[in-house]
Every structure is written in C-alpha cells, then in structure tokens.
Design a protein around this motif. Structure first.
Motif, PDB file in Angstrom:
ATOM      1  N   VAL A 157      27.603 -29.002  -0.869  1.00 14.48           N
ATOM      2  CA  VAL A 157      28.652 -28.089  -1.328  1.00 14.48           C
ATOM      3  C   VAL A 157      28.215 -26.655  -1.046  1.00 14.48           C
ATOM      4  O   VAL A 157      27.070 -26.297  -1.333  1.00 14.48           O
ATOM      5  N   LEU A 158      29.084 -25.847  -0.488  1.00 18.34           N
ATOM      6  CA  LEU A 158      28.783 -24.417  -0.317  1.00 18.34           C
ATOM      7  C   LEU A 158      29.779 -23.614  -1.149  1.00 18.34           C
ATOM      8  O   LEU A 158      30.995 -23.820  -1.048  1.00 18.34           O
ATOM      9  N   ILE A 159      29.249 -22.713  -1.979  1.00 15.13           N
ATOM     10  CA  ILE A 159      30.094 -21.940  -2.909  1.00 15.13           C
ATOM     11  C   ILE A 159      29.903 -20.454  -2.643  1.00 15.13           C
ATOM     12  O   ILE A 159      28.763 -19.967  -2.580  1.00 15.13           O
ATOM     13  N   THR A 160      31.000 -19.714  -2.506  1.00 15.26           N
ATOM     14  CA  THR A 160      30.897 -18.252  -2.416  1.00 15.26           C
ATOM     15  C   THR A 160      31.063 -17.674  -3.826  1.00 15.26           C
ATOM     16  O   THR A 160      31.762 -18.243  -4.671  1.00 15.26           O
ATOM     17  N   GLY A 161      30.387 -16.546  -4.064  1.00 12.83           N
ATOM     18  CA  GLY A 161      30.466 -15.933  -5.392  1.00 12.83           C
ATOM     19  C   GLY A 161      29.813 -16.812  -6.444  1.00 12.83           C
ATOM     20  O   GLY A 161      30.313 -16.937  -7.569  1.00 12.83           O
ATOM     21  N   ALA A 162      28.657 -17.397  -6.095  1.00 10.44           N
ATOM     22  CA  ALA A 162      27.989 -18.343  -7.008  1.00 10.44           C
ATOM     23  C   ALA A 162      26.982 -17.654  -7.932  1.00 10.44           C
ATOM     24  O   ALA A 162      26.276 -18.319  -8.679  1.00 10.44           O
ATOM     25  N   SER A 163      26.928 -16.321  -7.902  1.00 15.68           N
ATOM     26  CA  SER A 163      25.920 -15.618  -8.704  1.00 15.68           C
ATOM     27  C   SER A 163      26.370 -15.371 -10.141  1.00 15.68           C
ATOM     28  O   SER A 163      25.581 -14.897 -10.963  1.00 15.68           O
ATOM     29  N   GLY A 164      27.622 -15.648 -10.459  1.00 19.53           N
ATOM     30  CA  GLY A 164      28.108 -15.409 -11.817  1.00 19.53           C
ATOM     31  C   GLY A 164      29.470 -16.042 -12.018  1.00 19.53           C
ATOM     32  O   GLY A 164      30.068 -16.577 -11.073  1.00 19.53           O
ATOM     33  N   GLY A 165      29.952 -16.011 -13.251  1.00 17.51           N
ATOM     34  CA  GLY A 165      31.316 -16.449 -13.570  1.00 17.51           C
ATOM     35  C   GLY A 165      31.627 -17.871 -13.120  1.00 17.51           C
ATOM     36  O   GLY A 165      30.793 -18.778 -13.247  1.00 17.51           O
ATOM     37  N   ILE A 166      32.835 -18.051 -12.597  1.00 14.94           N
ATOM     38  CA  ILE A 166      33.331 -19.388 -12.243  1.00 14.94           C
ATOM     39  C   ILE A 166      32.447 -20.042 -11.167  1.00 14.94           C
ATOM     40  O   ILE A 166      32.148 -21.238 -11.231  1.00 14.94           O
ATOM     41  N   GLY A 167      32.022 -19.255 -10.193  1.00 17.55           N
ATOM     42  CA  GLY A 167      31.218 -19.803  -9.096  1.00 17.55           C
ATOM     43  C   GLY A 167      29.881 -20.342  -9.588  1.00 17.55           C
ATOM     44  O   GLY A 167      29.435 -21.417  -9.153  1.00 17.55           O
ATOM     45  N   ALA A 168      29.239 -19.620 -10.507  1.00 16.05           N
ATOM     46  CA  ALA A 168      27.949 -20.068 -11.051  1.00 16.05           C
ATOM     47  C   ALA A 168      28.135 -21.349 -11.860  1.00 16.05           C
ATOM     48  O   ALA A 168      27.369 -22.312 -11.711  1.00 16.05           O
ATOM     49  N   ALA A 169      29.167 -21.364 -12.722  1.00 11.00           N
ATOM     50  CA  ALA A 169      29.424 -22.562 -13.547  1.00 11.00           C
ATOM     51  C   ALA A 169      29.717 -23.768 -12.654  1.00 11.00           C
ATOM     52  O   ALA A 169      29.313 -24.904 -12.957  1.00 11.00           O
ATOM     53  N   LYS A 194      26.596 -30.043   7.969  1.00 14.20           N
ATOM     54  CA  LYS A 194      26.727 -31.146   7.001  1.00 14.20           C
ATOM     55  C   LYS A 194      27.433 -30.735   5.724  1.00 14.20           C
ATOM     56  O   LYS A 194      27.405 -31.469   4.737  1.00 14.20           O
ATOM     57  N   VAL A 195      28.033 -29.550   5.708  1.00 15.36           N
ATOM     58  CA  VAL A 195      28.743 -29.134   4.487  1.00 15.36           C
ATOM     59  C   VAL A 195      29.973 -30.033   4.315  1.00 15.36           C
ATOM     60  O   VAL A 195      30.772 -30.198   5.237  1.00 15.36           O
ATOM     61  N   ASP A 196      30.081 -30.653   3.137  1.00 23.17           N
ATOM     62  CA  ASP A 196      31.224 -31.538   2.848  1.00 23.17           C
ATOM     63  C   ASP A 196      32.325 -30.793   2.105  1.00 23.17           C
ATOM     64  O   ASP A 196      33.499 -31.109   2.261  1.00 23.17           O
ATOM     65  N   ILE A 197      31.918 -29.852   1.238  1.00 24.74           N
ATOM     66  CA  ILE A 197      32.887 -29.182   0.364  1.00 24.74           C
ATOM     67  C   ILE A 197      32.612 -27.685   0.399  1.00 24.74           C
ATOM     68  O   ILE A 197      31.474 -27.248   0.148  1.00 24.74           O
ATOM     69  N   LEU A 198      33.633 -26.916   0.729  1.00 25.54           N
ATOM     70  CA  LEU A 198      33.528 -25.448   0.701  1.00 25.54           C
ATOM     71  C   LEU A 198      34.357 -24.949  -0.475  1.00 25.54           C
ATOM     72  O   LEU A 198      35.558 -25.243  -0.549  1.00 25.54           O
ATOM     73  N   VAL A 199      33.735 -24.201  -1.382  1.00 24.91           N
ATOM     74  CA  VAL A 199      34.479 -23.600  -2.496  1.00 24.91           C
ATOM     75  C   VAL A 199      34.569 -22.092  -2.239  1.00 24.91           C
ATOM     76  O   VAL A 199      33.581 -21.374  -2.357  1.00 24.91           O
ATOM     77  N   ASN A 200      35.745 -21.632  -1.845  1.00 24.98           N
ATOM     78  CA  ASN A 200      35.982 -20.205  -1.587  1.00 24.98           C
ATOM     79  C   ASN A 200      36.363 -19.538  -2.905  1.00 24.98           C
ATOM     80  O   ASN A 200      37.536 -19.462  -3.268  1.00 24.98           O
ATOM     81  N   ASN A 201      35.340 -19.065  -3.612  1.00 26.04           N
ATOM     82  CA  ASN A 201      35.545 -18.541  -4.967  1.00 26.04           C
ATOM     83  C   ASN A 201      35.394 -17.022  -5.051  1.00 26.04           C
ATOM     84  O   ASN A 201      36.011 -16.383  -5.913  1.00 26.04           O
ATOM     85  N   ALA A 202      34.593 -16.416  -4.162  1.00 25.10           N
ATOM     86  CA  ALA A 202      34.324 -14.966  -4.258  1.00 25.10           C
ATOM     87  C   ALA A 202      35.644 -14.200  -4.276  1.00 25.10           C
ATOM     88  O   ALA A 202      36.519 -14.437  -3.441  1.00 25.10           O
TER      89      ALA A 202
END
Ligand SMILES: NC(=O)c1ccc[n+]([C@@H]2O[C@H](COP(=O)([O-])OP(=O)(O)OC[C@H]3O[C@@H](n4cnc5c(N)ncnc54)[C@H](OP(=O)(O)O)[C@@H]3O)[C@@H](O)[C@H]2O)c1
Length: 277
Positions: free
Chosen positions: A15-27, A98-106
């Motif tokens: 899984v790759l998540i943008t904006g993962a340093s806080g808030g919804i992305g971190a959770a 090999k990324v299966d899931i991209l979460v565009n959260n930033a």
C-alpha cells in the motif's frame, strides 16, 4: 484483524499512502499495518513520518500476523511534479512495480475568504496539492495497474466535492475536480479488475486540517468542531481499509461519511451547545 472487517484480504499487499505523516493518512497507515499489509508512507515531514512508521511497526507486532510488516517512509511533496516523477526509482525492491493499493490522501484547505479576496498563491497551493498532485500520482501508478491487470486507487475526496459552500470555493472546486477525475477514470477501467474508490468525509477532527485552514489559530480551528462529536481520523481510516478489504469483485465506488450530527457541509447540529443555552 478485527471482526468488523472480516478476514483480512490485505495480508502482504503493498500500500502506498500520500500524506501519511498525520491525520487520516497516518491512521490509515497504522490500520493497514495491523491488517498485515506492507506500507510505503509518504509526506513532506520526514520526522513525523518516522514517528508514524514506528507506530506501524507496533501495530504490526501487536496483530500477531506473520505476513506484512515491511514499512518505508519517503519524503514526497505531491505539489511538485519532480517529486512524483522521481518516486518510482526511490521505492524499495519489495514495492517496485508491486504497489497494489494507492491511497491519494494528501490534501489541504487554506482560509475561508470569499471569491475576490483569495490570495493567488493559496489558490495555486490548493490546486497543485489537491488536484495536480492527485492526478500526477494516479498517472504514475495506473499504467502499472493496467499492465498487471489489477490494483486499487482510493481517492480522498470530501463532502466539499459533492456540495459547495461559501468561503470554500477553491477547496470545493478542487474536490469537485477530484470527483470528476475519479468518475472518468472508473469508467475508463471498467473492463479491467482495477478498482477505483472515492471516500468523501464530512467533518473530521484530524491533526492538521482545521489548523492549516485557520493558519495556525488553534482557537478558530477548534471552534469548527465545538458542540458536536466530529469524525476521528480513525473513523475515516476504517472506511478506507474496509473498502480496500472488500472481495476483488466488489468496488466501493463512492462513500460519503458524516458525523451523526452532520447532513451537509454546513448542515451541522450542535446539540451540546444547544443544551448549554
Ligand atoms: N479533516 C476533514 O474535515 C476532512 C474532510 C474531508 C476531506 N478531508 C481530506 O482528507 C485528506 C487528509 O486530510 P486530514 O484531515 O488528515 O488533514 P491533516 O491532518 O492536515 O493531514 C494532511 C496530510 O497531508 C500531508 N500533505 C499536505 N500537503 C502535502 C503535500 N504537498 N505533499 C504531500 N503531503 C502533503 C500532510 O503531511 P506533511 O505536512 O508532512 O506533508 C499530512 O500528512 C485531505 O485530502 C483532506 O482534503 C479532510
């Protein structure tokens, strides 16, 4: 993983998540870690990413699962096209192609100014981050997903992309753009196994969203949530991970999620305030 989600289909997924340093992305990163996934955490602040990565390790260890548990933090400013174009070459070998899931959260909102009073620089920051950043990240991964014949893109939209409100014109315009882009993409890949989801939260008392909007004024930031129980970042993370964990033939297209006392961007009841009158 908890019975809320049923058996985890996310074990060993990347899984790759943008904006993962806080808030919804971190959770969301922490919840994917608990579900047995491997996670690439990206955002601009390296030290905050490192804290969340440690919490992912803890979540993975406490899950008792033997799969997953690979984590990597990468600094990435989605508003910079150069950062996006260099991202693929910076991925660790376990995530390369090999990324299966991209979460565009930033994403972010700046100010409550009305049209005519909005600083051009702030217009650009919101559009570059919320729209061009999300488009750039989607373009980077969609071709890989097409070649492989599978993949899941989860966009974090907003109720602001469903119904506009005064004082939010640019932010609403960016989230309407996210919805249009995402809807067109879902139609383009309808003959594949690729899934396209948009999660549209209402009021979320996340770490930085309201504080960023009010440019660091904590009192104004807190007022947004006073008198009602807003969503938490974890509430939205559960929705994201639940959508990712559906069987491969199930596509959650859109999900609008409100606190119980909200029914639209400005349709908010504040029962606790009313009681104190
Ligand atoms: N909170 C709400 O009420 C609400 C409601 C509906 C939708 N949303 C959406 O939910 C998403 C997450 O917001 P949040 O509430 O979790 O806010 P938050 O607590 O402020 O978190 C925002 C995250 O985005 C990152 N970010 C901001 N600009 C970035 C950039 N240029 N490049 C990379 N990362 C960037 C921040 O990290 P760095 O500062 O380290 O880069 C941070 O990790 C956003 O898309 C927002 O529009 C929020």
């Amino acid at each position: 993983m908890s019975s809320l989600f049923g058996p985890s289909r996310l074990q060993d997924k990347v899984v790759l998540i943008t904006g993962a340093s806080g808030g919804i992305g971190a959770a969301t990163a922490i919840l994917f870690a608990r579900a047995g996934a491997n996670v690439i955490l990206t955002a601009r602040r390296a030290s905050a990413l490192s804290t969340i990565q440690s919490r992912c390790v803890e979540a993975h260890n406490s899950s008792g699962l033997e799969c997953g548990g690979l984590f990597q933090s990468l600094t990435l400013d989605v508003s910079k096209s150069n950062d996006i174009s260099h991202l693929a070459s910076r991925l660790p070998s376990w995530a390369k192609d090999k990324v299966d899931i991209l979460v565009n959260n930033a994403g972010l909102v700046l100010g409550v100014e009305k049209v005519g009073e909005i600083e051009e620089e702030e217009v650009n920051v919101m559009i570059d981050t919320n729209v061009k950043g999300l488009i750039g990240m989607t373009q980077l991964f969609i071709n890989q997903f097409k070649q492989r014949g599978s993949g899941h893109i989860i966009q974090i939209g907003s109720v602001a992309g469903v119904e506009a409100y005064p004082g939010g014109s640019i932010y609403c315009a960016t989230k309407y753009a996210v919805r249009a882009f995402t809807s067109a993409l879902r139609k383009e890949v309808v003959d594949t196994k690729i899934r396209i989801t948009e999660i549209q939260p209402g009021l979320v008392a996340s770490e930085g969203f309201s504080l960023t909007r009010f440019r660091g004024d904590q009192q104004k930031a807190d007022q947004v949530y006073s008198g009602l129980q807003p969503l938490s970042s974890e509430d939205v993370a559960e929705e994201i991970v639940w959508a990712a964990n559906r069987p491969a033939h199930v596509q959650i297209a859109e999900s609008l999620i409100f606190p119980t006392n909200q029914a639209g961007p400005r349709d908010v009841a504040r029962p606790l305030l009313d009681q104190s009158k």
